[in-house]
Design a protein around this motif. Structure first.
Motif, PDB file in Angstrom:
ATOM      1  N   SER A 167       6.452  22.154  -0.868  1.00  0.00           N
ATOM      2  CA  SER A 167       7.815  22.191  -1.415  1.00  0.00           C
ATOM      3  C   SER A 167       8.495  20.839  -1.256  1.00  0.00           C
ATOM      4  O   SER A 167       9.151  20.347  -2.180  1.00  0.00           O
ATOM      5  CB  SER A 167       8.644  23.272  -0.713  1.00  0.00           C
ATOM      6  N   ASN A 168       8.338  20.235  -0.084  1.00  0.00           N
ATOM      7  CA  ASN A 168       8.921  18.908   0.146  1.00  0.00           C
ATOM      8  C   ASN A 168       8.325  17.877  -0.799  1.00  0.00           C
ATOM      9  O   ASN A 168       9.042  17.040  -1.359  1.00  0.00           O
ATOM     10  CB  ASN A 168       8.707  18.459   1.592  1.00  0.00           C
ATOM     11  N   LEU A 169       7.006  17.929  -0.981  1.00  0.00           N
ATOM     12  CA  LEU A 169       6.355  16.962  -1.871  1.00  0.00           C
ATOM     13  C   LEU A 169       6.805  17.151  -3.314  1.00  0.00           C
ATOM     14  O   LEU A 169       6.990  16.179  -4.040  1.00  0.00           O
ATOM     15  CB  LEU A 169       4.838  17.089  -1.772  1.00  0.00           C
ATOM     16  N   ARG A 170       6.986  18.407  -3.720  1.00  0.00           N
ATOM     17  CA  ARG A 170       7.458  18.638  -5.088  1.00  0.00           C
ATOM     18  C   ARG A 170       8.844  18.055  -5.287  1.00  0.00           C
ATOM     19  O   ARG A 170       9.132  17.441  -6.302  1.00  0.00           O
ATOM     20  CB  ARG A 170       7.460  20.131  -5.403  1.00  0.00           C
ATOM     21  N   GLY A 171       9.718  18.254  -4.282  1.00  0.00           N
ATOM     22  CA  GLY A 171      11.056  17.665  -4.360  1.00  0.00           C
ATOM     23  C   GLY A 171      10.991  16.148  -4.378  1.00  0.00           C
ATOM     24  O   GLY A 171      11.677  15.498  -5.174  1.00  0.00           O
ATOM     25  N   ASP A 172      10.153  15.587  -3.504  1.00  0.00           N
ATOM     26  CA  ASP A 172       9.990  14.127  -3.482  1.00  0.00           C
ATOM     27  C   ASP A 172       9.428  13.634  -4.803  1.00  0.00           C
ATOM     28  O   ASP A 172       9.855  12.604  -5.325  1.00  0.00           O
ATOM     29  CB  ASP A 172       9.055  13.710  -2.344  1.00  0.00           C
ATOM     30  N   LYS A 173       8.462  14.380  -5.339  1.00  0.00           N
ATOM     31  CA  LYS A 173       7.837  13.985  -6.597  1.00  0.00           C
ATOM     32  C   LYS A 173       8.873  13.974  -7.723  1.00  0.00           C
ATOM     33  O   LYS A 173       8.934  13.038  -8.520  1.00  0.00           O
ATOM     34  CB  LYS A 173       6.695  14.931  -6.937  1.00  0.00           C
ATOM     35  N   ASP A 174       9.705  15.017  -7.778  1.00  0.00           N
ATOM     36  CA  ASP A 174      10.736  15.073  -8.811  1.00  0.00           C
ATOM     37  C   ASP A 174      11.716  13.921  -8.665  1.00  0.00           C
ATOM     38  O   ASP A 174      12.103  13.287  -9.650  1.00  0.00           O
ATOM     39  CB  ASP A 174      11.489  16.409  -8.751  1.00  0.00           C
ATOM     40  N   GLU A 175      12.112  13.630  -7.429  1.00  0.00           N
ATOM     41  CA  GLU A 175      13.041  12.524  -7.196  1.00  0.00           C
ATOM     42  C   GLU A 175      12.402  11.196  -7.577  1.00  0.00           C
ATOM     43  O   GLU A 175      13.038  10.348  -8.215  1.00  0.00           O
ATOM     44  CB  GLU A 175      13.436  12.484  -5.717  1.00  0.00           C
ATOM     45  N   LEU A 176      11.126  11.019  -7.248  1.00  0.00           N
ATOM     46  CA  LEU A 176      10.427   9.792  -7.603  1.00  0.00           C
ATOM     47  C   LEU A 176      10.308   9.641  -9.124  1.00  0.00           C
ATOM     48  O   LEU A 176      10.460   8.547  -9.663  1.00  0.00           O
ATOM     49  CB  LEU A 176       9.037   9.775  -6.969  1.00  0.00           C
ATOM     50  N   GLN A 177      10.036  10.734  -9.808  1.00  0.00           N
ATOM     51  CA  GLN A 177       9.930  10.669 -11.257  1.00  0.00           C
ATOM     52  C   GLN A 177      11.268  10.265 -11.880  1.00  0.00           C
ATOM     53  O   GLN A 177      11.312   9.484 -12.832  1.00  0.00           O
ATOM     54  CB  GLN A 177       9.461  12.004 -11.824  1.00  0.00           C
ATOM     55  N   ASP A 178      12.368  10.799 -11.344  1.00  0.00           N
ATOM     56  CA  ASP A 178      13.680  10.421 -11.841  1.00  0.00           C
ATOM     57  C   ASP A 178      13.938   8.931 -11.625  1.00  0.00           C
ATOM     58  O   ASP A 178      14.426   8.231 -12.520  1.00  0.00           O
ATOM     59  CB  ASP A 178      14.783  11.236 -11.162  1.00  0.00           C
ATOM     60  N   GLN A 192       0.823  -1.206   0.000  1.00  0.00           N
ATOM     61  CA  GLN A 192       0.000   0.000   0.000  1.00  0.00           C
ATOM     62  C   GLN A 192       0.859   1.258   0.000  1.00  0.00           C
ATOM     63  O   GLN A 192       0.520   2.245  -0.655  1.00  0.00           O
ATOM     64  CB  GLN A 192      -0.946  -0.016   1.204  1.00  0.00           C
ATOM     65  N   ARG A 193       1.990   1.232   0.723  1.00  0.00           N
ATOM     66  CA  ARG A 193       2.896   2.385   0.695  1.00  0.00           C
ATOM     67  C   ARG A 193       3.446   2.586  -0.717  1.00  0.00           C
ATOM     68  O   ARG A 193       3.558   3.708  -1.196  1.00  0.00           O
ATOM     69  CB  ARG A 193       4.035   2.196   1.697  1.00  0.00           C
ATOM     70  N   THR A 194       3.794   1.488  -1.385  1.00  0.00           N
ATOM     71  CA  THR A 194       4.306   1.583  -2.748  1.00  0.00           C
ATOM     72  C   THR A 194       3.238   2.145  -3.682  1.00  0.00           C
ATOM     73  O   THR A 194       3.525   3.006  -4.511  1.00  0.00           O
ATOM     74  CB  THR A 194       4.772   0.206  -3.245  1.00  0.00           C
ATOM     75  N   ALA A 195       1.999   1.680  -3.538  1.00  0.00           N
ATOM     76  CA  ALA A 195       0.915   2.190  -4.375  1.00  0.00           C
ATOM     77  C   ALA A 195       0.683   3.678  -4.121  1.00  0.00           C
ATOM     78  O   ALA A 195       0.430   4.440  -5.052  1.00  0.00           O
ATOM     79  CB  ALA A 195      -0.367   1.390  -4.125  1.00  0.00           C
ATOM     80  N   ALA A 196       0.805   4.110  -2.864  1.00  0.00           N
ATOM     81  CA  ALA A 196       0.644   5.533  -2.550  1.00  0.00           C
ATOM     82  C   ALA A 196       1.753   6.360  -3.185  1.00  0.00           C
ATOM     83  O   ALA A 196       1.509   7.441  -3.716  1.00  0.00           O
ATOM     84  CB  ALA A 196       0.634   5.740  -1.037  1.00  0.00           C
ATOM     85  N   LEU A 197       2.969   5.851  -3.151  1.00  0.00           N
ATOM     86  CA  LEU A 197       4.080   6.559  -3.795  1.00  0.00           C
ATOM     87  C   LEU A 197       3.902   6.600  -5.306  1.00  0.00           C
ATOM     88  O   LEU A 197       4.291   7.559  -5.958  1.00  0.00           O
ATOM     89  CB  LEU A 197       5.408   5.895  -3.434  1.00  0.00           C
ATOM     90  N   LEU A 198       3.295   5.560  -5.851  1.00  0.00           N
ATOM     91  CA  LEU A 198       3.015   5.530  -7.277  1.00  0.00           C
ATOM     92  C   LEU A 198       2.084   6.681  -7.652  1.00  0.00           C
ATOM     93  O   LEU A 198       2.273   7.346  -8.662  1.00  0.00           O
ATOM     94  CB  LEU A 198       2.392   4.185  -7.655  1.00  0.00           C
ATOM     95  N   ALA A 199       1.123   6.975  -6.794  1.00  0.00           N
ATOM     96  CA  ALA A 199       0.208   8.086  -7.057  1.00  0.00           C
ATOM     97  C   ALA A 199       0.949   9.413  -7.076  1.00  0.00           C
ATOM     98  O   ALA A 199       0.621  10.300  -7.862  1.00  0.00           O
ATOM     99  CB  ALA A 199      -0.896   8.116  -5.998  1.00  0.00           C
ATOM    100  N   LEU A 200       1.969   9.563  -6.227  1.00  0.00           N
ATOM    101  CA  LEU A 200       2.739  10.808  -6.187  1.00  0.00           C
ATOM    102  C   LEU A 200       3.667  10.961  -7.393  1.00  0.00           C
ATOM    103  O   LEU A 200       4.160  12.040  -7.657  1.00  0.00           O
ATOM    104  CB  LEU A 200       3.580  10.878  -4.907  1.00  0.00           C
ATOM    105  N   SER A 201       3.928   9.873  -8.087  1.00  0.00           N
ATOM    106  CA  SER A 201       4.888   9.921  -9.183  1.00  0.00           C
ATOM    107  C   SER A 201       4.267  10.362 -10.509  1.00  0.00           C
ATOM    108  O   SER A 201       4.975  10.537 -11.481  1.00  0.00           O
ATOM    109  CB  SER A 201       5.533   8.549  -9.355  1.00  0.00           C
ATOM    110  N   VAL A 202       2.977  10.566 -10.526  1.00  0.00           N
ATOM    111  CA  VAL A 202       2.278  10.936 -11.754  1.00  0.00           C
ATOM    112  C   VAL A 202       2.401  12.432 -11.974  1.00  0.00           C
ATOM    113  O   VAL A 202       2.231  13.230 -11.055  1.00  0.00           O
ATOM    114  CB  VAL A 202       0.785  10.538 -11.652  1.00  0.00           C
ATOM    115  N   ARG A 203       2.715  12.820 -13.183  1.00  0.00           N
ATOM    116  CA  ARG A 203       2.785  14.246 -13.512  1.00  0.00           C
ATOM    117  C   ARG A 203       1.380  14.841 -13.460  1.00  0.00           C
ATOM    118  O   ARG A 203       0.430  14.281 -13.978  1.00  0.00           O
ATOM    119  CB  ARG A 203       3.351  14.442 -14.909  1.00  0.00           C
ATOM    120  N   ILE A 204       1.281  15.998 -12.829  1.00  0.00           N
ATOM    121  CA  ILE A 204      -0.011  16.667 -12.717  1.00  0.00           C
ATOM    122  C   ILE A 204      -0.212  17.503 -13.967  1.00  0.00           C
ATOM    123  O   ILE A 204       0.634  18.309 -14.335  1.00  0.00           O
ATOM    124  CB  ILE A 204      -0.058  17.538 -11.452  1.00  0.00           C
ATOM    125  N   GLU A 205      -1.327  17.286 -14.634  1.00  0.00           N
ATOM    126  CA  GLU A 205      -1.627  17.995 -15.860  1.00  0.00           C
ATOM    127  C   GLU A 205      -2.860  18.862 -15.636  1.00  0.00           C
ATOM    128  O   GLU A 205      -3.712  18.554 -14.822  1.00  0.00           O
ATOM    129  CB  GLU A 205      -1.882  16.992 -16.981  1.00  0.00           C
TER     130      GLU A 205
END
Length: 198
Positions: free
Chosen positions: A123-134, A53-66
């Motif tokens: 700001s933290n989430l944006r940084g985490d999101k960018d790192e997750l996308q990478d 479930q934690r992995t699935a939640a992180l997967l949701a954060l990795s999606v680019r917001i359009e």
């Protein structure tokens, strides 16, 4: 009808095969119900579900917001106007005679502190999101088939059976790819898993 989890041994291998699909919402109602009954008695499988479930939640954060299409905004506004409101939101913000200045000041300070907190978290989430996308882009070449199946489950809302039919693949292959894909995503997205593997 025989329960899918009758007679499981202590290792719970059948359950472990379904936990990731459950976290993605890709189990049909029968399998999900049987899994929930098993989880009520099995701490090891609950821990595995928690990781999934934690992995699935992180997967949701990795999606680019359009940006949503403008037509969507128009439809939402039109529906809100049709439904109407008892009291407009701006009207509720106007203080009545009984509202004290002290209460308003406290509310203003609390709102300001909360806004600063939210900005820091954003700001933290944006940084985490960018790192997750990478991290996801690095592992995506290895996960192409697994990615397709996980996308159909998580974003498409399909069950494993529906995915198997859509991709013309055996159900067992789809289940295996869900499990392996989630394991790889978990390792890529959660630092504590990478540390445990060393």
């Amino acid at each position: 009808m025989r329960d899918a989890f009758d007679g499981l041994d202590a290792g719970c291998p059948e359950v472990m095969e379904l936990v990731d699909a459950y976290a993605l919402g890709a189990l049909d109602h029968g399998e999900a119900g049987a899994l929930q009954r098993h989880l009520s008695d099995c701490a090891r499988c609950r821990e595995e579900l928690s990781k999934s479930q934690r992995t699935a939640a992180l997967l949701a954060l990795s999606v680019r917001i359009e940006e949503a299409p403008s037509r969507l905004r128009d439809r939402i506004v039109a529906r809100a106007e049709r439904e109407g409101a008892e009291v407009p939101a701006w009207r509720r913000l106007i203080p009545n005679r009984r509202t004290s200045t002290r209460t308003l000041a406290f509310g203003g300070v609390a709102a300001l502190v909360f806004a600063v907190f939210l900005q820091a978290q954003l700001s933290n989430l944006r940084g985490d999101k960018d790192e997750l996308q990478d991290q996801l882009s690095v592992t995506s070449s290895e996960l192409e088939q697994q990615r397709q199946i996980i996308e159909l489950a998580y974003f498409g809302g399909l069950t494993q059976q529906e995915i198997a039919e859509r991709l013309c693949q055996p159900l067992g292959t789809v289940k295996t790819r869900v499990r392996l894909g989630m394991q790889k995503l978990r390792a890529a997205l959660t630092p504590e898993v990478r540390l445990e593997e060393r």
